[in-house]
Design a protein around this motif. Structure first.
Motif, mmCIF file in Angstrom:
data_model
loop_
_atom_site.group_PDB
_atom_site.id
_atom_site.type_symbol
_atom_site.label_atom_id
_atom_site.label_comp_id
_atom_site.label_asym_id
_atom_site.label_seq_id
_atom_site.Cartn_x
_atom_site.Cartn_y
_atom_site.Cartn_z
ATOM 1 N N PHE A 87 -61.865 84.398 -6.913
ATOM 2 C CA PHE A 87 -63.239 84.511 -6.725
ATOM 3 C C PHE A 87 -63.274 83.606 -5.629
ATOM 4 N N VAL A 88 -64.101 83.290 -4.790
ATOM 5 C CA VAL A 88 -64.655 82.852 -3.862
ATOM 6 C C VAL A 88 -66.457 82.327 -3.766
ATOM 7 N N ASP A 89 -66.866 80.955 -4.053
ATOM 8 C CA ASP A 89 -68.284 80.382 -3.430
ATOM 9 C C ASP A 89 -68.285 79.690 -3.030
ATOM 10 N N SER A 90 -68.754 78.389 -3.132
ATOM 11 C CA SER A 90 -68.332 77.410 -2.075
ATOM 12 C C SER A 90 -67.220 76.813 -1.946
ATOM 13 N N LYS A 91 -66.328 77.323 -2.917
ATOM 14 C CA LYS A 91 -64.551 77.271 -2.784
ATOM 15 C C LYS A 91 -64.173 78.002 -3.196
ATOM 16 N N PRO A 92 -62.713 78.536 -3.391
ATOM 17 C CA PRO A 92 -61.601 79.330 -3.961
ATOM 18 C C PRO A 92 -61.338 78.820 -5.312
ATOM 19 N N TYR A 93 -61.560 80.005 -6.328
ATOM 20 C CA TYR A 93 -61.762 79.736 -7.877
ATOM 21 C C TYR A 93 -60.625 78.764 -7.899
ATOM 22 N N SER A 94 -59.021 79.343 -6.984
ATOM 23 C CA SER A 94 -57.484 78.380 -7.292
ATOM 24 C C SER A 94 -57.517 77.045 -7.215
ATOM 25 N N GLU A 95 -58.627 77.127 -6.062
ATOM 26 C CA GLU A 95 -58.866 75.451 -5.238
ATOM 27 C C GLU A 95 -59.561 74.711 -6.552
ATOM 28 N N ARG A 96 -60.958 75.189 -7.689
ATOM 29 C CA ARG A 96 -61.171 74.294 -8.371
ATOM 30 C C ARG A 96 -60.285 74.462 -9.747
ATOM 31 N N LEU A 97 -59.736 75.372 -10.188
ATOM 32 C CA LEU A 97 -58.931 75.630 -10.602
ATOM 33 C C LEU A 97 -58.243 73.992 -10.902
ATOM 34 N N VAL A 98 -57.595 74.021 -9.777
ATOM 35 C CA VAL A 98 -56.768 72.855 -9.813
ATOM 36 C C VAL A 98 -57.001 71.104 -9.414
ATOM 37 N N GLU A 99 -58.680 71.619 -8.844
ATOM 38 C CA GLU A 99 -58.936 70.195 -8.814
ATOM 39 C C GLU A 99 -59.756 68.869 -10.751
ATOM 40 N N SER A 100 -59.890 70.974 -10.788
ATOM 41 C CA SER A 100 -60.322 70.289 -12.131
ATOM 42 C C SER A 100 -59.813 69.569 -13.095
ATOM 43 N N GLN A 101 -57.939 70.329 -12.566
ATOM 44 C CA GLN A 101 -56.827 69.674 -13.819
ATOM 45 C C GLN A 101 -56.405 68.608 -13.167
ATOM 46 N N ALA A 102 -56.280 68.143 -12.175
ATOM 47 C CA ALA A 102 -55.661 66.796 -11.602
ATOM 48 C C ALA A 102 -56.965 65.872 -11.732
ATOM 49 N N LYS A 103 -58.610 66.533 -11.968
ATOM 50 C CA LYS A 103 -59.586 65.010 -12.471
ATOM 51 C C LYS A 103 -59.472 64.617 -13.746
ATOM 52 N N THR A 104 -59.190 65.747 -14.856
ATOM 53 C CA THR A 104 -59.070 65.134 -16.136
ATOM 54 C C THR A 104 -57.898 65.354 -16.302
ATOM 55 N N GLY A 105 -56.618 65.642 -15.537
ATOM 56 C CA GLY A 105 -56.085 66.148 -16.942
ATOM 57 C C GLY A 105 -55.385 66.866 -17.875
ATOM 58 N N LEU A 106 -56.361 67.831 -17.247
ATOM 59 C CA LEU A 106 -56.707 68.887 -18.791
ATOM 60 C C LEU A 106 -56.178 69.919 -18.147
ATOM 61 N N LYS A 107 -55.110 71.644 -18.723
ATOM 62 C CA LYS A 107 -54.546 72.716 -17.984
ATOM 63 C C LYS A 107 -56.390 73.460 -18.375
ATOM 64 N N ASP A 108 -56.941 72.972 -19.181
ATOM 65 C CA ASP A 108 -58.022 74.170 -19.014
ATOM 66 C C ASP A 108 -59.610 73.328 -19.844
ATOM 67 N N ALA A 109 -60.367 74.034 -20.579
ATOM 68 C CA ALA A 109 -61.631 73.595 -20.699
ATOM 69 C C ALA A 109 -61.268 73.148 -22.485
ATOM 70 N N LEU A 110 -59.862 73.372 -22.965
ATOM 71 C CA LEU A 110 -59.926 73.429 -24.553
ATOM 72 C C LEU A 110 -58.162 73.320 -24.901
ATOM 73 N N ARG A 111 -58.441 72.736 -25.954
ATOM 74 C CA ARG A 111 -57.259 72.032 -26.112
ATOM 75 C C ARG A 111 -56.695 72.339 -27.897
ATOM 76 N N THR A 112 -55.627 72.241 -27.949
ATOM 77 C CA THR A 112 -55.243 73.134 -29.966
ATOM 78 C C THR A 112 -54.764 72.788 -30.564
ATOM 79 N N ALA A 113 -54.513 71.608 -31.371
ATOM 80 C CA ALA A 113 -54.073 71.306 -31.995
ATOM 81 C C ALA A 113 -53.643 71.226 -33.617
ATOM 82 N N HIS A 114 -52.137 70.512 -34.269
ATOM 83 C CA HIS A 114 -51.965 71.025 -35.645
ATOM 84 C C HIS A 114 -51.661 69.899 -36.150
#
Length: 280
Positions: A87-114
């Motif tokens: 997927f490409v909009d203003s930028k490729p989705y793959s790039e946006r994922l990398v940027e979001s991971q670097a900015k937030t320190g998260l792998k994705d939009a949900l964390r689970t824990a026990h």
């Protein structure tokens, strides 16, 4: 005369000797605009001490509030999204994922824990709005599905904290399929007679609302949270009518029967623990 000239008897600190307040020490309440000391916010579970506004927080803060001594084991921490549609909009989705991971320190939009909540074992899944608007993609759905399997295997209650703008458009049908996938897994959790608690926070919208966010054995929300499918502007433009005051707030949704109750974040742990004691 000190109105018109500097009073030498006053404070005359040289500019180079003035000290700025450290970043992050103070914040402003988005609702009443009063200044809030960061340490006091943490002690008050990120609720404004003046007006009671519930400030948006992420999984790290919720885990610290709910798990005893902030002790937990994160489940499936290394799952990351692919880009099957390129997927490409203003930028490729793959790039946006990398940027979001670097900015937030998260792998994705949900964390689970026990971990334990007042001595009782529980699995908590929490969405993070800072990661691409908390959008529901394939990783979010897969983590929820695997967490439910984990609960069934270990006979544990499951709690999900929703905070999302809806489906992740960059994954198209792959994202929408998570609605059916997670709903089917929750049916298995129900068959196993294990409690599912859903907490709706600001905002909970789109495909998340239309699936796992409203399927709890008990559905609760924080005060003032935006809860709905489409946004108020879209609905107003569609039906060509003015919407009721407070439309899509948690109080409005409660009044119309979609919620069991609204809980102040400062009593959240106590209320959830009480519910678990009653049903387990």
């Amino acid at each position: 005369m000190s109105w018109f000239k500097r009073n030498k008897a006053g404070i005359n600190t040289a500019t180079e000797n003035k000290k700025e307040a450290p970043d992050g020490m103070w914040n402003k309440c988005p609702s009443c605009k009063k200044p809030l000391l960061n340490l006091e916010q943490i002690e008050n579970n990120y609720v404004c001490q003046y007006c009671g506004y519930h400030i948006r927080i992420g999984s790290a803060a919720y885990f610290s509030i709910l798990f005893d001594d902030n002790a937990f084991t994160e489940l499936f921490p290394n799952l990351t999204a692919g880009d099957p549609l390129h997927f490409v909009d203003s930028k490729p989705y793959s790039e946006r994922l990398v940027e979001s991971q670097a900015k937030t320190g998260l792998k994705d939009a949900l964390r689970t824990a026990h971990g334990k909540m007042e001595g009782r074992d529980i699995v908590i899944a929490c969405m993070d709005f800072n990661f691409i608007g908390g959008s529901m993609g394939s990783v979010v759905g897969e983590k929820i599905a695997r967490s439910i399997d984990y609960c069934i295997e270990h006979k544990l209650p499951f709690m999900l904290i929703s905070k999302s703008g809806g489906a992740r458009m960059m994954e198209a049908a792959f994202s929408l399929m998570q609605m059916a996938k997670t709903s089917a897994k929750l049916a298995l959790l129900s068959q196993a007679k294990l409690p599912y608690i859903c907490l709706l926070t600001d905002p909970t919208t789109g495909g998340v609302t239309a699936s796992y966010a409203m399927l709890g054995d008990i559905n609760i929300a924080e005060p003032g949270a935006l809860i709905g499918f489409a946004g108020p502007r879209v609905i107003k433009e569609t039906i060509k009518k003015d919407l009721p005051k407070g439309f899509q707030t948690s109080e409005f949704v409660l009044e119309h029967g979609f919620l069991d109750f609204i809980v102040d974040r400062r009593q959240l742990k106590e209320k959830v623990s009480t519910f678990l004691k009653l049903v387990q």
